[in-house]
Design a protein around this motif. Structure first.
Motif, PDB file in Angstrom:
ATOM      1  N   ARG A 199     -66.955 -21.255 -25.439  1.00 48.95           N
ATOM      2  CA  ARG A 199     -67.322 -19.860 -25.691  1.00 48.95           C
ATOM      3  C   ARG A 199     -67.331 -19.060 -24.392  1.00 48.95           C
ATOM      4  O   ARG A 199     -66.856 -17.914 -24.351  1.00 48.95           O
ATOM      5  N   GLU A 200     -67.865 -19.652 -23.336  1.00 49.25           N
ATOM      6  CA  GLU A 200     -67.892 -18.960 -22.041  1.00 49.25           C
ATOM      7  C   GLU A 200     -66.478 -18.598 -21.586  1.00 49.25           C
ATOM      8  O   GLU A 200     -66.220 -17.482 -21.117  1.00 49.25           O
ATOM      9  N   MET A 201     -65.546 -19.545 -21.722  1.00 49.15           N
ATOM     10  CA  MET A 201     -64.169 -19.302 -21.314  1.00 49.15           C
ATOM     11  C   MET A 201     -63.542 -18.181 -22.136  1.00 49.15           C
ATOM     12  O   MET A 201     -62.886 -17.279 -21.590  1.00 49.15           O
ATOM     13  N   MET A 202     -63.729 -18.218 -23.447  1.00 49.48           N
ATOM     14  CA  MET A 202     -63.135 -17.198 -24.305  1.00 49.48           C
ATOM     15  C   MET A 202     -63.734 -15.821 -24.016  1.00 49.48           C
ATOM     16  O   MET A 202     -63.017 -14.813 -24.002  1.00 49.48           O
ATOM     17  N   GLU A 203     -65.029 -15.745 -23.787  1.00 57.30           N
ATOM     18  CA  GLU A 203     -65.648 -14.464 -23.459  1.00 57.30           C
ATOM     19  C   GLU A 203     -65.117 -13.917 -22.142  1.00 57.30           C
ATOM     20  O   GLU A 203     -64.895 -12.703 -22.004  1.00 57.30           O
ATOM     21  N   SER A 204     -64.878 -14.805 -21.187  1.00 60.12           N
ATOM     22  CA  SER A 204     -64.326 -14.381 -19.900  1.00 60.12           C
ATOM     23  C   SER A 204     -62.903 -13.857 -20.059  1.00 60.12           C
ATOM     24  O   SER A 204     -62.548 -12.813 -19.504  1.00 60.12           O
ATOM     25  N   LEU A 205     -62.074 -14.568 -20.832  1.00 60.82           N
ATOM     26  CA  LEU A 205     -60.692 -14.136 -21.043  1.00 60.82           C
ATOM     27  C   LEU A 205     -60.643 -12.795 -21.763  1.00 60.82           C
ATOM     28  O   LEU A 205     -59.922 -11.872 -21.353  1.00 60.82           O
ATOM     29  N   ILE A 206     -61.404 -12.671 -22.854  1.00 60.47           N
ATOM     30  CA  ILE A 206     -61.384 -11.433 -23.632  1.00 60.47           C
ATOM     31  C   ILE A 206     -61.955 -10.273 -22.815  1.00 60.47           C
ATOM     32  O   ILE A 206     -61.444  -9.147 -22.865  1.00 60.47           O
ATOM     33  N   GLY A 207     -62.991 -10.556 -22.037  1.00 63.78           N
ATOM     34  CA  GLY A 207     -63.557  -9.509 -21.199  1.00 63.78           C
ATOM     35  C   GLY A 207     -62.566  -8.999 -20.171  1.00 63.78           C
ATOM     36  O   GLY A 207     -62.442  -7.788 -19.954  1.00 63.78           O
ATOM     37  N   ASP A 208     -61.835  -9.925 -19.531  1.00 63.52           N
ATOM     38  CA  ASP A 208     -60.867  -9.526 -18.515  1.00 63.52           C
ATOM     39  C   ASP A 208     -59.710  -8.739 -19.150  1.00 63.52           C
ATOM     40  O   ASP A 208     -59.293  -7.695 -18.634  1.00 63.52           O
ATOM     41  N   LEU A 209     -59.185  -9.225 -20.284  1.00 67.32           N
ATOM     42  CA  LEU A 209     -58.075  -8.536 -20.939  1.00 67.32           C
ATOM     43  C   LEU A 209     -58.491  -7.156 -21.452  1.00 67.32           C
ATOM     44  O   LEU A 209     -57.727  -6.184 -21.341  1.00 67.32           O
ATOM     45  N   ALA A 375     -49.515 -22.300 -18.785  1.00 63.59           N
ATOM     46  CA  ALA A 375     -50.769 -23.033 -18.659  1.00 63.59           C
ATOM     47  C   ALA A 375     -50.560 -24.508 -18.937  1.00 63.59           C
ATOM     48  O   ALA A 375     -49.606 -24.908 -19.589  1.00 63.59           O
ATOM     49  N   SER A 376     -51.492 -25.315 -18.412  1.00 64.30           N
ATOM     50  CA  SER A 376     -51.471 -26.761 -18.602  1.00 64.30           C
ATOM     51  C   SER A 376     -50.134 -27.322 -18.117  1.00 64.30           C
ATOM     52  O   SER A 376     -49.802 -27.183 -16.942  1.00 64.30           O
ATOM     53  N   ALA A 474     -61.035 -24.585  -9.878  1.00 63.84           N
ATOM     54  CA  ALA A 474     -60.000 -23.886 -10.644  1.00 63.84           C
ATOM     55  C   ALA A 474     -59.536 -24.688 -11.850  1.00 63.84           C
ATOM     56  O   ALA A 474     -58.831 -24.157 -12.709  1.00 63.84           O
ATOM     57  N   ALA A 475     -59.922 -25.960 -11.909  1.00 67.83           N
ATOM     58  CA  ALA A 475     -59.419 -26.858 -12.956  1.00 67.83           C
ATOM     59  C   ALA A 475     -60.441 -26.978 -14.087  1.00 67.83           C
ATOM     60  O   ALA A 475     -60.817 -25.992 -14.696  1.00 67.83           O
ATOM     61  N   ARG A 476     -60.814 -28.210 -14.400  1.00 67.23           N
ATOM     62  CA  ARG A 476     -61.785 -28.493 -15.472  1.00 67.23           C
ATOM     63  C   ARG A 476     -61.279 -28.038 -16.831  1.00 67.23           C
ATOM     64  O   ARG A 476     -62.041 -27.797 -17.755  1.00 67.23           O
ATOM     65  N   GLY A 477     -59.936 -27.893 -16.934  1.00 69.51           N
ATOM     66  CA  GLY A 477     -59.336 -27.524 -18.206  1.00 69.51           C
ATOM     67  C   GLY A 477     -59.456 -26.057 -18.547  1.00 69.51           C
ATOM     68  O   GLY A 477     -59.106 -25.645 -19.654  1.00 69.51           O
ATOM     69  N   ARG A 478     -59.892 -25.222 -17.605  1.00 69.03           N
ATOM     70  CA  ARG A 478     -60.192 -23.824 -17.924  1.00 69.03           C
ATOM     71  C   ARG A 478     -58.937 -22.949 -17.851  1.00 69.03           C
ATOM     72  O   ARG A 478     -58.130 -23.066 -16.929  1.00 69.03           O
ATOM     73  N   VAL A 479     -58.793 -22.066 -18.839  1.00 68.90           N
ATOM     74  CA  VAL A 479     -57.703 -21.092 -18.873  1.00 68.90           C
ATOM     75  C   VAL A 479     -58.154 -19.831 -18.148  1.00 68.90           C
ATOM     76  O   VAL A 479     -59.289 -19.377 -18.323  1.00 68.90           O
ATOM     77  N   TRP A 480     -57.245 -19.283 -17.327  1.00 63.52           N
ATOM     78  CA  TRP A 480     -57.530 -18.068 -16.575  1.00 63.52           C
ATOM     79  C   TRP A 480     -56.484 -17.002 -16.882  1.00 63.52           C
ATOM     80  O   TRP A 480     -55.351 -17.327 -17.233  1.00 63.52           O
ATOM     81  N   THR A 481     -56.848 -15.744 -16.711  1.00 61.21           N
ATOM     82  CA  THR A 481     -55.839 -14.699 -16.715  1.00 61.21           C
ATOM     83  C   THR A 481     -55.139 -14.699 -15.360  1.00 61.21           C
ATOM     84  O   THR A 481     -55.626 -15.299 -14.388  1.00 61.21           O
ATOM     85  N   GLY A 482     -54.011 -14.013 -15.273  1.00 60.47           N
ATOM     86  CA  GLY A 482     -53.306 -13.937 -14.001  1.00 60.47           C
ATOM     87  C   GLY A 482     -54.162 -13.334 -12.913  1.00 60.47           C
ATOM     88  O   GLY A 482     -54.137 -13.783 -11.753  1.00 60.47           O
ATOM     89  N   THR A 483     -54.947 -12.320 -13.265  1.00 62.04           N
ATOM     90  CA  THR A 483     -55.832 -11.681 -12.287  1.00 62.04           C
ATOM     91  C   THR A 483     -56.848 -12.673 -11.751  1.00 62.04           C
ATOM     92  O   THR A 483     -57.110 -12.736 -10.538  1.00 62.04           O
ATOM     93  N   GLN A 484     -57.437 -13.465 -12.642  1.00 62.99           N
ATOM     94  CA  GLN A 484     -58.414 -14.472 -12.210  1.00 62.99           C
ATOM     95  C   GLN A 484     -57.747 -15.573 -11.403  1.00 62.99           C
ATOM     96  O   GLN A 484     -58.296 -16.045 -10.403  1.00 62.99           O
ATOM     97  N   ALA A 485     -56.544 -15.984 -11.829  1.00 60.25           N
ATOM     98  CA  ALA A 485     -55.831 -17.072 -11.141  1.00 60.25           C
ATOM     99  C   ALA A 485     -55.450 -16.685  -9.722  1.00 60.25           C
ATOM    100  O   ALA A 485     -55.407 -17.542  -8.829  1.00 60.25           O
ATOM    101  N   LEU A 486     -55.168 -15.409  -9.480  1.00 61.16           N
ATOM    102  CA  LEU A 486     -54.837 -14.949  -8.138  1.00 61.16           C
ATOM    103  C   LEU A 486     -56.011 -15.166  -7.191  1.00 61.16           C
ATOM    104  O   LEU A 486     -55.838 -15.626  -6.052  1.00 61.16           O
TER     105      LEU A 486
END
Length: 579
Positions: A199-209, A375-376, A474-486
């Motif tokens: 849930r934390e990951m999805m909230e972060s992705l949706i918030g950034d987008l 990703a992955s 940066a790992a732990r299986g977490r998906v990032w947006t391009g902005t976060q990945a930079l």
């Protein structure tokens, strides 16, 4: 013998019909020309793919525009004195976020030359979201909406199915291991709701987008970001509401929007984007060759064969072959690897990554351009590039591994099915769906998944010059947006394909304004080759392919669940379920 004769006559018939169609087409195209003044017409309700299909697609009128087609048409048009402006039709969210951002950048460059751009929609989403569609349309200098249309700038929603209760009901037991807590791909089968990490990951992705959408609209429509966020909370907005809120400029019909475009151009003729591109040609068509290689879809070890009208797949055979061909071709000075993949097979990803390394050893630079998803396994094949570019909305990272299977032992018992087993070897039946993992199976699964994950971490640390601590964060299986990945060092820059071409030109030691030829590797199959495949039984019947194409939305929804049934250790991104 009879089958051979049937196929032979089918081929002859196809060639006759194809010859007639081709002859008519060539006659019609025998003296291609363009009007003296042009308004380009773009249709974003028409399907758009990342990579081109083969010749058979266009022969039967099933050729979709590619993202590269759109970019080429807009880029060519902004330097063509005949092109005075463009008008584009919009609807629902038919494209990805990263694709919308790339086209926005192209529209910005087009308008910077003084040309106009008019966006029209009968509705920006109707019975569905219109976030991406409107975000792109807002980059145009005029936005038109048909009377009674809506602007469904509603914000983002993530809807992910969790099937554990249903599987328990029928007696199916999922057994998966994941590295680490954010690698939640298999949780669709093993859980009934989000874990806190998921849930934390999805909230972060949706918030950034959502922030990216609000920022883009605010910048284009000259509004405050807070004002746009307030409108998102009110949406969907009806035509008069959208006009009062300054999200649109005019309420009118398509013919009126087209008439306005013609008036502003001084009476220019309307020309479809693909027709214009077929005559004017792509923008990068002379000079040293930059190979463009597409890695689209699930990464697998499968064959290179495309069946009928099926899209390109990210198979190791095709991608390794393309990279080797580009490495050996003396005319190729650089390579752009365009990735739109959420991952797949560990073994296939490593084969492709090795081919990237071998190509760079020849001295040819390789630039990765990330599309909607890299990703992955999609990140695994990217990490050794000379330079990695992502769009702000690209989904990337997901550095982790998941493996396991589902066991139908309880279901078999309910159905009265008994499985007789004869085997030699302690773990011979490890991957059988007829029974669950035992202690020995679990031990071997743990060893495999740990080795794959550690290799992933080590390779990222080496390729990206990051410390083990930085990689783990940066790992732990977490998906990032391009902005976060930079910010995490997983990518080098935010940029579109034009920026990737500029970097490839720079790394190849060409002048910044040097012309280059952007060439797909391997080239798409010709119409004749696909007809021969069809006759030999290696292609699908056209009707069957069209039926599958019609079912594609349902197949795409089911794909994550179907893929999870594969026991092979996999590097696959968690489905986002964005709507």
């Amino acid at each position: 013998m009879f089958t051979f004769l049937v196929r032979l006559f089918a081929l002859i018939g196809f060639l006759i019909v194809g010859g007639i169609v081709t002859g008519v087409w060539l006659f019609w195209r025998s003296a291609p020309s363009l009007p003296d003044t042009i308004v380009l017409e773009l249709d974003f309700e028409r399907p758009m793919t990342e990579a081109a299909g083969g010749g058979l697609d266009s022969l039967i009128g099933h050729s979709d525009a590619t993202l590269r087609d759109v970019l080429d048409a807009v880029e060519r048009g902004r330097t063509d004195p005949r092109v005075k402006g463009l008008v584009a039709r919009f609807g629902g969210d038919t494209m990805g976020f990263a694709q919308a951002q790339e086209i926005r950048a192209a529209i910005d460059r087009f308008r910077a030359t003084g040309r106009f751009a008019i966006a029209y929609a009968d509705s920006f989403g109707e019975g569905g979201a219109g976030n991406r569609s409107y975000m792109l349309a807002s980059a145009f200098d005029e936005v038109w909406l048909q009377p009674l249309g809506i602007v469904s700038l509603t914000g983002l929603s993530a809807q992910i199915p969790f099937a554990r209760a249903a599987l328990d009901e029928v007696g199916v037991r999922p057994q998966f291991q994941q590295r680490e807590e954010y690698k939640s791909f298999a949780e669709m089968l093993t859980r009934s709701d989000f874990t806190p990490a998921h849930r934390e990951m999805m909230e972060s992705l949706i918030g950034d987008l959502t922030g990216q959408i609000a920022d883009a609209v605010a910048r284009s429509r000259r509004m405050a970001v807070a004002e746009v966020r307030g409108l998102i909370d009110r949406a969907p907005l009806m035509d008069r509401e959208a006009l009062a809120a300054r999200l649109i400029d005019r309420i009118g019909y398509r013919d009126e929007a087209v008439a306005e475009a013609v008036r502003r151009s001084g009476g220019a003729e309307l020309v479809d984007m693909l027709d214009y591109l077929a005559i004017a040609g792509p923008v990068h068509a002379e000079g040293p060759t930059i190979a463009l290689i597409h890695a689209v879809g699930t990464i697998s070890r499968g064959s290179d064969e495309r069946e009928g009208l099926a899209p390109l797949n990210a198979t190791a055979e095709r991608l390794v072959g393309a990279l080797e061909e580009a490495a050996e071709d003396s005319t190729v000075v650089a390579v752009i690897l365009r990735i739109d993949s959420g991952g797949g097979s560990v073994a296939a990803s490593e084969s492709i990554r090795r081919a990237v390394v071998k190509l760079r050893e020849t001295g040819k630079p390789l630039v990765v351009s990330m599309g909607d998803t890299a990703a992955s396994g999609g990140y695994w094949i990217a990490m050794n590039a000379d330079r990695i570019l992502a769009s702000p909305a690209t989904f990337t990272g997901s550095i982790g591994v998941v493996a396991g299977k589902v066991s139908g032992a309880a279901l078999s018992q309910r159905l009265g099915v008994n499985w007789g087993v004869v085997e030699v070897g302690r773990n011979a039946g490890m991957w059988s769906p007829a029974r669950p993992f035992n202690e020995s199976h679990e031990e071997r699964l743990t060893a495999m998944i740990d080795a794959s994950y550690q290799a992933f971490l080590d390779k990222v640390a080496e390729a990206r010059r990051l410390s083990p601590e930085q990689v783990h964060d940066a790992a732990r299986g977490r998906v990032w947006t391009g902005t976060q990945a930079l910010r995490l060092g997983l990518v080098d820059e935010l940029g579109d394909q034009e920026r990737a071409i500029a970097i490839a030109r720079e790394l190849a030691k060409l002048a910044p304004d040097a012309p280059v030829t952007l060439t797909p590797f391997p080239p798409p199959k010709s119409t004749l080759d696909e007809l021969l495949d069809l006759a030999s039984g290696r292609g699908d019947l056209i009707q069957g392919a069209r039926a599958l194409a019609a079912l594609k939305p349902l197949i795409d929804m089911a794909r994550p669940l179907l893929a999870a049934l594969n026991a092979e250790p996999r590097m696959v991104m968690t489905p986002t379920g964005l709507r």
